[in-house]
Write a protein that holds these residues in place. Structure first.
Motif, short mmCIF file in Angstrom:
data_model
loop_
_atom_site.label_atom_id
_atom_site.label_comp_id
_atom_site.label_asym_id
_atom_site.label_seq_id
_atom_site.Cartn_x
_atom_site.Cartn_y
_atom_site.Cartn_z
N ARG A 66 33.59 39.03 35.23
CA ARG A 66 35.03 38.76 35.27
C ARG A 66 35.35 37.27 35.23
O ARG A 66 36.51 36.88 35.11
CB ARG A 66 35.64 39.37 36.53
N GLU B 64 39.47 37.03 34.69
CA GLU B 64 40.28 38.01 33.99
C GLU B 64 40.50 39.17 34.95
O GLU B 64 39.55 39.73 35.48
CB GLU B 64 39.56 38.49 32.73
N VAL B 65 41.78 39.51 35.19
CA VAL B 65 42.11 40.61 36.09
C VAL B 65 43.11 41.53 35.41
O VAL B 65 43.77 41.16 34.44
CB VAL B 65 42.69 40.11 37.44
N GLU B 66 43.21 42.73 35.96
CA GLU B 66 44.19 43.70 35.47
C GLU B 66 45.41 43.65 36.38
O GLU B 66 45.31 43.85 37.58
CB GLU B 66 43.60 45.10 35.47
N ARG C 202 45.42 43.02 30.91
CA ARG C 202 44.47 41.97 31.30
C ARG C 202 45.14 40.62 31.23
O ARG C 202 45.84 40.31 30.27
CB ARG C 202 43.26 41.97 30.36
N CYS D 218 41.44 44.78 49.19
CA CYS D 218 40.93 43.82 48.21
C CYS D 218 39.42 43.66 48.29
O CYS D 218 38.85 42.83 47.58
CB CYS D 218 41.62 42.48 48.36
N ASP E 66 37.49 43.12 45.21
CA ASP E 66 38.09 43.91 44.14
C ASP E 66 39.19 43.01 43.59
O ASP E 66 40.28 42.90 44.18
CB ASP E 66 38.66 45.22 44.69
N LEU E 67 38.91 42.31 42.51
CA LEU E 67 39.81 41.28 42.02
C LEU E 67 41.19 41.80 41.65
O LEU E 67 42.20 41.15 41.90
CB LEU E 67 39.18 40.56 40.82
N ASP E 68 41.24 42.98 41.03
CA ASP E 68 42.54 43.52 40.63
C ASP E 68 43.42 43.74 41.85
O ASP E 68 44.61 43.43 41.84
CB ASP E 68 42.36 44.81 39.83
#
Length: 155
Positions: free
Chosen positions: A23, A80-82, A87, A122, A138-140
């Protein structure tokens, strides 16, 4: 043999965190920010990354830790995250970045549950690196905490 996930390990205060290397777009030294009016406290502003405006979140403040000044070890991690089904590039400011590594046994334990007052949404899990606990984000969900999606800034 199953493929083991590699993580970028980073430090904030005395805590050790990790994010999946897949990511991470790049790791930068701190740079000038364009501040945004009336932004949330953890949203530092926007930086230019290869001609694109990327919002920067202070990981210390996002995690309800005391703010700190930049040091020679401070890094900005472009990810890069959702967010909202798409994205997006966003960045985290961390006290330091250590290395790209695998966790000791390659597996994560689920986050600790302590009741309703503390939410671990998170946290993807907890592993170990060289015997120390490592919290894997959990980046998203980290960027969607409190319903404030970082990354809504027009560049």
């Amino acid at each position: 043999m199953a493929e083991r996930t590699q993580y970028v390990t980073l430090g904030v205060g005395d805590s050790l965190f990790a994010i999946p290397v897949a990511r991470v777009q790049e790791i930068l030294e701190p740079q000038p920010l364009a501040r945004m009016p009336r932004a949330p406290a953890d949203f530092l502003g926007v930086i230019d990354v290869r001609g694109q405006g990327v919002p920067v979140t202070d990981l210390r403040l996002r995690l309800a830790m005391q703010p700190a000044e930049d040091t020679l070890d401070t890094r900005v991690i472009v990810l890069e995250v959702e967010i909202d089904g798409g994205r997006r590039k966003v960045a985290l400011r961390a006290d330091r970045v250590f290395e790209v590594a695998e966790l000791d046994d390659g597996s994560l334990e689920p986050p600790v549950r302590m009741g309703t007052r503390w939410q671990a949404d998170c946290v993807a899990g907890v592993g170990r690196r060289n015997g120390a606990f490592v919290t894997v984000f959990d980046l998203d969900r980290l960027f969607a905490m409190d319903g404030e999606a970082v990354g809504e800034v027009a560049a």
